[in-house]
Motif scaffolding. Structure first.
Motif, PDB file in Angstrom:
ATOM      1  N   VAL A   1     -11.105  -6.011 -13.806  1.00 44.21           N
ATOM      2  CA  VAL A   1     -10.000  -6.311 -14.734  1.00 44.21           C
ATOM      3  C   VAL A   1      -9.827  -7.822 -14.896  1.00 44.21           C
ATOM      4  N   LEU A   2      -9.842  -8.537 -13.780  1.00 40.52           N
ATOM      5  CA  LEU A   2      -9.645  -9.990 -13.833  1.00 40.52           C
ATOM      6  C   LEU A   2     -10.758 -10.685 -14.604  1.00 40.52           C
ATOM      7  N   GLN A   3     -11.990 -10.233 -14.393  1.00 40.34           N
ATOM      8  CA  GLN A   3     -13.112 -10.837 -15.113  1.00 40.34           C
ATOM      9  C   GLN A   3     -12.968 -10.597 -16.615  1.00 40.34           C
ATOM     10  N   THR A   4     -12.544  -9.403 -16.968  1.00 42.19           N
ATOM     11  CA  THR A   4     -12.329  -9.095 -18.388  1.00 42.19           C
ATOM     12  C   THR A   4     -11.197  -9.941 -18.952  1.00 42.19           C
ATOM     13  N   ALA A   5     -10.114 -10.065 -18.190  1.00 38.66           N
ATOM     14  CA  ALA A   5      -8.983 -10.884 -18.633  1.00 38.66           C
ATOM     15  C   ALA A   5      -9.416 -12.331 -18.843  1.00 38.66           C
ATOM     16  N   HIS A   6     -10.189 -12.845 -17.895  1.00 35.67           N
ATOM     17  CA  HIS A   6     -10.674 -14.221 -18.015  1.00 35.67           C
ATOM     18  C   HIS A   6     -11.529 -14.396 -19.275  1.00 35.67           C
TER      19      HIS A   6
ATOM     20  N   PRO B   1       2.593  -9.334 -13.685  1.00 38.55           N
ATOM     21  CA  PRO B   1       1.582  -8.674 -12.846  1.00 38.55           C
ATOM     22  C   PRO B   1       0.551  -9.654 -12.280  1.00 38.55           C
ATOM     23  N   LEU B   2       0.155 -10.653 -13.053  1.00 42.09           N
ATOM     24  CA  LEU B   2      -0.812 -11.635 -12.561  1.00 42.09           C
ATOM     25  C   LEU B   2      -0.204 -12.442 -11.414  1.00 42.09           C
ATOM     26  N   THR B   3       1.056 -12.819 -11.570  1.00 39.78           N
ATOM     27  CA  THR B   3       1.729 -13.606 -10.527  1.00 39.78           C
ATOM     28  C   THR B   3       1.882 -12.795  -9.242  1.00 39.78           C
ATOM     29  N   GLN B   4       2.282 -11.539  -9.398  1.00 37.35           N
ATOM     30  CA  GLN B   4       2.410 -10.675  -8.218  1.00 37.35           C
ATOM     31  C   GLN B   4       1.060 -10.494  -7.528  1.00 37.35           C
ATOM     32  N   LEU B   5       0.014 -10.304  -8.324  1.00 39.84           N
ATOM     33  CA  LEU B   5      -1.315 -10.132  -7.750  1.00 39.84           C
ATOM     34  C   LEU B   5      -1.732 -11.390  -6.994  1.00 39.84           C
ATOM     35  N   PHE B   6      -1.410 -12.551  -7.542  1.00 40.77           N
ATOM     36  CA  PHE B   6      -1.716 -13.826  -6.872  1.00 40.77           C
ATOM     37  C   PHE B   6      -1.036 -13.877  -5.496  1.00 40.77           C
ATOM     38  N   GLU B   7       0.240 -13.541  -5.472  1.00 41.37           N
ATOM     39  CA  GLU B   7       0.994 -13.587  -4.215  1.00 41.37           C
ATOM     40  C   GLU B   7       0.429 -12.582  -3.203  1.00 41.37           C
ATOM     41  N   GLU B   8       0.152 -11.369  -3.678  1.00 40.10           N
ATOM     42  CA  GLU B   8      -0.337 -10.323  -2.779  1.00 40.10           C
ATOM     43  C   GLU B   8      -1.738 -10.650  -2.255  1.00 40.10           C
ATOM     44  N   THR B   9      -2.561 -11.222  -3.122  1.00 39.13           N
ATOM     45  CA  THR B   9      -3.934 -11.533  -2.721  1.00 39.13           C
ATOM     46  C   THR B   9      -3.955 -12.665  -1.692  1.00 39.13           C
TER      47      THR B   9
ATOM     48  N   VAL C   1     -10.202 -16.948  -7.403  1.00 41.66           N
ATOM     49  CA  VAL C   1     -10.847 -17.870  -8.348  1.00 41.66           C
ATOM     50  C   VAL C   1     -10.567 -17.425  -9.782  1.00 41.66           C
ATOM     51  N   THR C   2     -10.727 -16.134 -10.048  1.00 39.26           N
ATOM     52  CA  THR C   2     -10.533 -15.634 -11.414  1.00 39.26           C
ATOM     53  C   THR C   2      -9.058 -15.682 -11.811  1.00 39.26           C
ATOM     54  N   ILE C   3      -8.155 -15.427 -10.876  1.00 36.52           N
ATOM     55  CA  ILE C   3      -6.716 -15.559 -11.155  1.00 36.52           C
ATOM     56  C   ILE C   3      -6.398 -16.995 -11.565  1.00 36.52           C
ATOM     57  N   ALA C   4      -6.958 -17.951 -10.823  1.00 36.14           N
ATOM     58  CA  ALA C   4      -6.708 -19.358 -11.131  1.00 36.14           C
ATOM     59  C   ALA C   4      -7.265 -19.731 -12.507  1.00 36.14           C
TER      60      ALA C   4
ATOM     61  N   LEU D   1     -12.557 -22.275  -5.756  1.00 37.13           N
ATOM     62  CA  LEU D   1     -11.110 -22.116  -5.866  1.00 37.13           C
ATOM     63  C   LEU D   1     -10.409 -23.469  -5.855  1.00 37.13           C
ATOM     64  N   LYS D   2     -10.788 -24.337  -4.930  1.00 39.30           N
ATOM     65  CA  LYS D   2     -10.169 -25.668  -4.870  1.00 39.30           C
ATOM     66  C   LYS D   2     -10.415 -26.438  -6.162  1.00 39.30           C
ATOM     67  N   SER D   3     -11.608 -26.316  -6.673  1.00 34.59           N
ATOM     68  CA  SER D   3     -11.948 -27.005  -7.922  1.00 34.59           C
ATOM     69  C   SER D   3     -11.075 -26.520  -9.068  1.00 34.59           C
ATOM     70  N   GLN D   4     -10.885 -25.190  -9.173  1.00 36.84           N
ATOM     71  CA  GLN D   4     -10.058 -24.651 -10.249  1.00 36.84           C
ATOM     72  C   GLN D   4      -8.592 -25.035 -10.060  1.00 36.84           C
TER      73      GLN D   4
END
Length: 896
Positions: A79-84, A113-121, A143-146, A197-200
């Motif tokens: 899902v995240l890859q598709t969203a990106h 939902p993206l923010t919640q997923l970030f926190e949970e992940t 990485v994909t969330i960022a 991740l740090k780069s993004q």
């Protein structure tokens, strides 16, 4: 299938039910597929989304959100890859109400939902800190969330993210400090997930620092400190390049903001930045040296052409320029000390310390360039750096030093390229003989840079830098040519575009001074080169410059001396026939352009070899290739212009091509070009047989697909017809299709659209043609159309006096490029073979306004007492004043 068929362009090749079925199933199919298939299906979703989302696929986002609620990270990452993939286009699309409406819709449904997923992940990352398998999956998600965060925030600061900054940035910050050996890679070049991740994160905070600095201000100090520490602790390994580049970009975006200038104004801080961040990242590394040696053209693209946008060196250079905006003198002084040290080290041990000298040159370029353009290089420079002194003391010596390392020599040449228009002109010109010698160097980067530098100097033309003259180049011209062809024989440089571009530019500059034997040798050498590249046309820029050089030699030699063309034809025709027979599609558009130019320059009967080729040029398959249509149209025009009697038997075939072109919204103007050329050159008796059919086709096209471009071309064609063949024949031909049709043409086309005609020649043709209709078409002054006469005159005066109307109907969807299945070769115009626009009324009409006045006077004598009342009753306001001015300009007191 989605790539070829999903976009509707004309006929919809997919049934609506099939479309809906695909959209219903594709997300689930993607999420339940292996990773390799998953990525392909994700790309398909992106293609469909670009066309249908959100209007025709409103449930896509909600469906993806539902899938994110699962605990299955294989599904979540899909899902995240598709969203990106779906959101990435927000980074480069033009701002519009439609775009912002779509982004708002996405964030309303996906933001929370993206923010919640970030926190949970992030929480899961802490829980599984010692599980390498889980960590890789989790950090792939992060990485994909960022990346999604970056895309959704790129255009503007959304209200949701502004309200929730405290949920994102305090969590981004510790990620920059995070260390976990399980996520490190052993390979010095393989980028790990943690670095990604740090780069993004650095890219995200740089975006906020640059665009939303006021809202980001509370978080900024913590990120500046953390990014600084990150830079100090990161090694020079290649795998950290993107991270270091983005980290420096963040500091650059902060330094560029006036409100943060004090963060970088302290000299101690500046020294730390220069010593610990900038100088180390501006030095070449082993990987850069390997690139120079193993892939010289990739090195050139990175070093000179700007493909190094994501490198440490480019980011450090940009940071230097940002700091110079804050404290130019201080930064220049601090770097001067480092420059002294670097040059001193090199002077003591040039064999082993050459990297220091290259770094010194790179630093000076970064410090000194304030503004630059592609054409002229640096246009303003740092006044605290003496460019002339540095050239005399540090650059010139490296151009002649036999022991100079090739990379240092390349850097020295780059210095000349960069400051070619800001150095004193005498210095820049004095480098040409030195650079001419270096074109003969065996090193590919060195001779490419030397050729490029001379070529760039040749095109400088500024108020403070007079254009180079042939006399200034003449003393070293033979050396340039000799070394160019010598370097073509170096392995890897046989198709070196920088060398060929200089050959083209040199021929252009020296064309009047080229002796005939040299021209013959150049043509022979280029023809040999053409035979080589025909076998595998893999270097499009090189190929283009070869044909530009041919064109330049032909035009320079044959303009005013058409008898010289035969010599070129004798050499080029066999080569061109070979290209046509072998169907070398990359070169065919170029061949047509060069043939057109040679044909246009003729002042004798067309040689038989051209006429033997003519039937082939009319073959339908040639006209199926979009890239061939522009030059092929011009070539057929040249045949018509030079031998109208010889093509009489082919008029029907030419009109068949016209019919095909006129049916295309992309190519209809080429159909008009053919038609206009026939009107100007083909005997009226030959044309008259086809006129009714031609006009019928044009009206059918107008009825089925009316576009602004078509209407403008139609007006110009009818005007040319009236001006060259006769206004009354135009009226009679149109009325023969339908009685009274010409009245609708005047009212709905001429009067309505005349103001949209653009281009000096097109406006003149239109003015002459409309004048002929007004004054030499009896039907316009009898009972049939006299009621339209004053309105047409009004429209003509308005066209003379008012600007071009560039508006287009709101419902017009004009497609510039029509999709054609399979491979097509693009058309690239040869600058030196360009055809100058010709004025078909050059000898007959000097001033269209005066011509109107004189024609009105003649018409008033033929129809006494008729025109004046029409003008008085129908021409109003400023138009009548302007008309009186035209009459005075023509020394006409009044109309009869």
């Amino acid at each position: 299938m989605t790539k070829r068929l999903w976009r509707i362009d004309g006929e919809d090749k997919l049934h609506a039910e099939d479309r809906n079925q695909v959209k219903t199933l594709i997300v689930d199919l993607m999420l339940n597929s292996p990773e390799s298939i998953q990525r392909q299906l994700s790309d398909s979703i992106t293609i469909i989304g670009a066309e249908d989302f959100p209007e025709n696929w409103p449930n896509l986002i909600n469906g993806m959100v539902e899938k994110m609620k699962t605990k299955n990270f294989h599904v979540i990452n899909g899902v995240l890859q598709t969203a990106h993939s779906l959101f990435k286009r927000y980074r480069y699309e033009m701002r519009s109400d439609e775009l912002f409406t779509e982004i708002k819709f996405v964030i309303e449904n996906f933001g929370e939902p993206l923010t919640q997923l970030f926190e949970e992940t992030l929480a899961l990352a802490e829980q599984h800190a010692s599980d390498v398998t889980a960590l890789k999956i989790i950090f792939n998600s992060l990485v994909t969330i960022a990346k999604c965060f970056y895309s959704l925030n790129y255009q503007d600061l959304p209200e949701f993210f502004e309200d929730n900054m405290a949920r994102w940035f305090p969590r981004f910050l510790p990620l920059l400090k995070l260390q976990n050996k399980l996520l490190y890679t052993d390979d010095a070049e393989e980028v790990g997930l943690l670095e990604m991740l740090k780069s993004q994160v650095c890219e995200n905070v740089a975006l906020y620092a640059q665009k939303y600095d006021e809202e980001f201000a509370p978080f900024l100090p913590g990120f500046v400190e953390t990014v600084w520490e990150l830079l100090l602790s990161t090694s020079q390994e290649v795998k950290y390049d993107l991270l270091v580049s983005n980290a420096i970009k963040f500091l650059t975006s902060v330094a560029e903001r006036p409100q943060y200038a004090e963060l970088f104004s302290n000299e101690g801080t500046l020294k730390n930045i220069c010593e610990k961040v900038l100088v180390p990242n501006m030095k070449l590394r082993e990987s850069d040296v390997e690139l120079f040696e193993d892939n010289p053209f990739q090195y050139i693209r990175a070093d000179v052409e700007g493909s190094d946008a994501e490198t440490r060196r480019r980011s450090a250079s940009d940071f230097v320029r940002a700091l110079c905006k804050v404290k130019e003198q201080s930064v220049s002084t601090i770097f001067s000390n480092y420059l002294g040290n670097l040059i001193g080290e090199y002077t003591k041990d040039p064999v082993n310390k050459w990297i220091d000298k290259e770094a010194a040159i790179y630093i000076v370029i970064s410090l000194a360039v304030k503004t630059k353009t592609e054409r002229h290089g640096a246009t303003t420079a740092n006044t605290f750096i003496s460019l002339s002194d540095f050239y005399q003391n540090q650059i010139k010596v490296e151009l002649t030093n036999p022991n100079c390392h090739p990379i240092v020599r390349s850097a020295a040449i780059k210095y000349i390229m960069t400051f070619r228009s800001t150095l004193p002109r005498e210095i820049t010109v004095s480098t040409i003989p030195l650079l001419a010698q270096l074109i003969g160097e065996k090193n590919i980067v060195v001779h490419s840079y030397a050729a490029s530098a001379i070529e760039k100097i040749m095109i400088i033309k500024l108020p403070n830098f007079a254009a180079l003259t042939p006399a200034e180049v003449a003393p070293c011209f033979e050396v340039v040519l000799s070394n160019l062809f010598s370097s073509f024989s170096v392995e890897g440089s046989a198709e070196n575009e920088y060398l060929m571009k200089l050959l083209m530019r040199s021929v252009s500059l020296m064309k009047e001074q080229l002796p005939p034997p040299l021209v013959e040798n150049l043509i022979a050498a280029l023809t040999g080169k053409l035979a080589e590249i025909c076998k595998n046309p893999s270097k499009p820029h090189f190929n283009h410059y070869v044909f530009e050089t041919f064109s330049c030699l032909i035009r320079g030699t044959c303009t005013g001396k058409p008898e010289k063309i035969a010599g070129f034809e004798a050499v080029l025709f066999p080569a061109f026939q070979d290209i046509l027979q072998k169907d070398v599609t990359e070169f065919i558009p170029y061949v047509f352009q060069v043939l057109s130019m040679m044909l246009e320059l003729q002042n004798r009967p067309i040689p038989g070899q051209y006429m033997a080729l003519f039937p082939f040029l009319l073959s339908p398959q040639l006209w199926e290739r979009p890239g061939s249509i522009p030059p092929l149209t011009r070539l057929i025009q040249a045949y018509i212009e030079k031998n109208p009697d010889g093509i009489k038997d082919s008029v029907n075939s030419i009109l068949g091509i016209f019919q095909k072109l006129i049916a295309s919204r992309s190519n209809d103007h080429f159909g008009f070009y053919l038609l206009n050329t026939m009107v100007e050159n083909v005997d009226r008796a030959v044309l008259q047989t086809f006129l009714k059919s031609v006009f019928s086709l044009l009206f059918q096209r107008m009825q089925s697909s009316k576009t602004t471009k078509f209407m403008k071309n139609f007006i110009v064609f009818m005007s040319l017809f009236a001006g060259k063949i006769g206004a009354q024949l135009l009226i009679d031909t149109i009325d023969s299709i339908q009685q009274g049709l010409f009245g609708m043409v005047v009212e709905k086309i001429f009067i309505a659209e005349l103001q949209k005609i653009a281009g000096e020649t097109e406006r003149k043709i239109t003015a002459v043609g409309v004048t002929k209709i007004l004054t030499e078409g009896p039907a316009m002054l009898n009972d049939n159309y006299v009621h339209l006469w004053a309105g047409l005159l009004n429209a003509l005066v308005h066209m003379f006096e008012e600007g071009v109307d560039t508006s287009t109907p709101q419902d017009e969807h004009f497609i510039e490029i029509e999709d054609t299945p399979g491979y097509t070769t693009a058309f690239n115009q040869l600058v030196f073979a360009t055809k100058k626009p010709l004025d078909p009324f050059a000898g007959a009409v000097a001033n269209p306004r005066v011509h109107l006045a004189e024609s009105l006077k003649k018409a008033s004598l033929r129809y006494p007492g008729k025109l004046q009342p029409l003008i008085q009753s129908g021409v109003k306001g400023p138009a009548i004043t302007k008309l009186q001015e035209y009459l005075l300009s023509a020394n006409i007191a009044s109309l009869s």
